[in-house]
Design a protein around this motif. Structure first.
Motif, PDB file in Angstrom:
ATOM      1  N   PRO A 120      24.644  -2.326 -38.166  1.00 33.24           N
ATOM      2  CA  PRO A 120      23.931  -3.132 -39.163  1.00 33.24           C
ATOM      3  C   PRO A 120      24.641  -4.443 -39.480  1.00 33.24           C
ATOM      4  CG  PRO A 120      24.038  -0.843 -39.868  1.00 33.24           C
ATOM      5  CD  PRO A 120      24.934  -0.968 -38.678  1.00 33.24           C
ATOM      6  N   ARG A 121      25.967  -4.417 -39.549  1.00 38.28           N
ATOM      7  CA  ARG A 121      26.708  -5.638 -39.857  1.00 38.28           C
ATOM      8  C   ARG A 121      26.579  -6.670 -38.742  1.00 38.28           C
ATOM      9  NH1 ARG A 121      30.851  -2.116 -41.741  1.00 38.28           N
ATOM     10  NH2 ARG A 121      32.130  -2.608 -39.915  1.00 38.28           N
ATOM     11  N   LEU A 122      26.613  -6.222 -37.493  1.00 39.19           N
ATOM     12  CA  LEU A 122      26.509  -7.154 -36.368  1.00 39.19           C
ATOM     13  C   LEU A 122      25.122  -7.779 -36.295  1.00 39.19           C
ATOM     14  CD1 LEU A 122      28.456  -5.289 -33.529  1.00 39.19           C
ATOM     15  CD2 LEU A 122      29.166  -7.331 -34.790  1.00 39.19           C
ATOM     16  N   VAL A 123      24.090  -6.969 -36.496  1.00 44.15           N
ATOM     17  CA  VAL A 123      22.726  -7.509 -36.449  1.00 44.15           C
ATOM     18  C   VAL A 123      22.525  -8.520 -37.567  1.00 44.15           C
ATOM     19  CG1 VAL A 123      20.278  -6.946 -36.675  1.00 44.15           C
ATOM     20  CG2 VAL A 123      21.770  -5.480 -35.308  1.00 44.15           C
ATOM     21  N   ALA A 124      23.004  -8.187 -38.761  1.00 45.35           N
ATOM     22  CA  ALA A 124      22.871  -9.117 -39.887  1.00 45.35           C
ATOM     23  C   ALA A 124      23.658 -10.395 -39.641  1.00 45.35           C
ATOM     24  CB  ALA A 124      23.338  -8.442 -41.174  1.00 45.35           C
ATOM     25  N   ALA A 125      24.861 -10.261 -39.086  1.00 49.04           N
ATOM     26  CA  ALA A 125      25.676 -11.445 -38.800  1.00 49.04           C
ATOM     27  C   ALA A 125      24.977 -12.352 -37.799  1.00 49.04           C
ATOM     28  CB  ALA A 125      27.043 -11.031 -38.275  1.00 49.04           C
ATOM     29  N   GLY A 126      24.335 -11.765 -36.798  1.00 51.08           N
ATOM     30  CA  GLY A 126      23.602 -12.564 -35.821  1.00 51.08           C
ATOM     31  C   GLY A 126      22.437 -13.302 -36.450  1.00 51.08           C
ATOM     32  N   ALA A 127      21.719 -12.634 -37.353  1.00 49.37           N
ATOM     33  CA  ALA A 127      20.592 -13.280 -38.034  1.00 49.37           C
ATOM     34  C   ALA A 127      21.072 -14.433 -38.908  1.00 49.37           C
ATOM     35  CB  ALA A 127      19.847 -12.256 -38.878  1.00 49.37           C
ATOM     36  N   ASN A 128      22.187 -14.240 -39.592  1.00 50.63           N
ATOM     37  CA  ASN A 128      22.705 -15.298 -40.460  1.00 50.63           C
ATOM     38  C   ASN A 128      23.233 -16.481 -39.651  1.00 50.63           C
ATOM     39  OD1 ASN A 128      22.115 -13.782 -42.772  1.00 50.63           O
ATOM     40  ND2 ASN A 128      24.063 -12.693 -42.646  1.00 50.63           N
ATOM     41  N   LEU A 129      23.834 -16.190 -38.502  1.00 48.81           N
ATOM     42  CA  LEU A 129      24.294 -17.270 -37.625  1.00 48.81           C
ATOM     43  C   LEU A 129      23.108 -18.066 -37.089  1.00 48.81           C
ATOM     44  CD1 LEU A 129      26.601 -18.682 -36.098  1.00 48.81           C
ATOM     45  CD2 LEU A 129      26.306 -16.966 -34.279  1.00 48.81           C
ATOM     46  N   ARG A 130      22.054 -17.369 -36.705  1.00 49.08           N
ATOM     47  CA  ARG A 130      20.848 -18.044 -36.207  1.00 49.08           C
ATOM     48  C   ARG A 130      20.257 -18.946 -37.287  1.00 49.08           C
ATOM     49  NH1 ARG A 130      17.746 -13.798 -35.587  1.00 49.08           N
ATOM     50  NH2 ARG A 130      16.773 -14.147 -37.622  1.00 49.08           N
ATOM     51  N   THR A 131      20.250 -18.459 -38.517  1.00 51.05           N
ATOM     52  CA  THR A 131      19.707 -19.257 -39.611  1.00 51.05           C
ATOM     53  C   THR A 131      20.560 -20.489 -39.869  1.00 51.05           C
ATOM     54  OG1 THR A 131      18.843 -17.246 -40.631  1.00 51.05           O
ATOM     55  CG2 THR A 131      18.987 -19.196 -42.028  1.00 51.05           C
ATOM     56  N   ARG A 132      21.884 -20.291 -39.869  1.00 53.24           N
ATOM     57  CA  ARG A 132      22.794 -21.394 -40.172  1.00 53.24           C
ATOM     58  C   ARG A 132      22.756 -22.474 -39.096  1.00 53.24           C
ATOM     59  NH1 ARG A 132      27.002 -18.631 -40.082  1.00 53.24           N
ATOM     60  NH2 ARG A 132      26.943 -17.928 -42.232  1.00 53.24           N
TER      61      ARG A 132
END
Length: 227
Positions: A120-132
């Protein structure tokens, strides 16, 4: 000031917690109204929404269409689109209030899942990186946007999926990559879809669908495969 728009479809179990995170902001005057835009629920979703004092807009299913109907009914100067299984972290009210007071940009929340673990942490981190980096959040991160900008870019399209990507791309096209910002507050969302399919499989399927969409494959075709 803010109209919160929540699309629902058989969301009885998740909706109360989502509404609870909005109560203080409603009492403080930041949230003017909460609009539940339903796509034909067969459970007690509408009873939950009515008991909580939400305005209800009913119509056919399809998140893009539901969000568009909700926005049409909204009266706030700012619109906050939020999924029915997403809970905002407690500091969201202060951050969003300041954001609306000083900013013409749109914003999305930092994604987190309501589950501990590496996946869950990796998927969320990827989504936040994509947004940023790309200004491309998904709908489970919420979307905060002024009514003026929302109307200028044409609002949500009545798409069967990727309505979130579609509007994010138009926000960026309208104001540049800085026009859609990643907020510090978290949108804590249910991991159920990822757990049912498996995190790796779900991420790969999401990426396949996104690439197909960006290549111009009709959303109806992708939706048939996505489902």
């Amino acid at each position: 000031m803010i109209s919160v728009v929540i699309p629902t479809l058989n969301a009885r179990d998740a909706l109360p917690e989502t509404l609870a995170c909005l109560w203080d902001a409603n009492a403080d005057g930041l949230v003017r109204e909460v609009i539940v835009t339903d796509g034909g629920s067969a459970d007690e979703t509408l009873a939950v929404a009515d008991a909580a004092g939400c305005q209800i807009v009913a119509g056919g299913p399809g998140r893009g269409s539901q969000l568009g109907r909700g926005a049409e009914a909204a009266r706030g100067e700012w619109l906050l689109f939020l999924h029915a299984d997403t809970v905002l972290s407690p500091e969201w009210e202060g951050e969003v209030g300041a954001f609306c007071a000083r900013d013409e940009a749109a914003g999305a929340f930092r994604l987190a899942f309501a589950r501990k673990g590496i996946a869950p942490r990796l998927v969320a981190a990827g989504a936040n990186l994509r947004t940023r980096t790309l200004g491309l959040p998904y709908g489970d991160q919420g979307l905060l946007i002024s009514r003026a900008r929302y109307e200028r870019i044409g609002g949500f399209a009545p798409l069967p999926l990727f309505e979130d990507v579609d509007i994010a791309r138009r926000i960026v096209a309208d104001g540049g990559r800085g026009a859609l910002r990643l907020l510090a507050s978290r949108a804590v969302t249910s991991p159920a879809r990822y757990e049912q399919a498996g995190y790796v499989r779900r991420v790969l399927r999401n990426q396949w669908c996104l690439l197909a969409y960006l290549r111009g494959v009709p959303t109806e075709t992708i939706a048939a495969r996505y489902a």
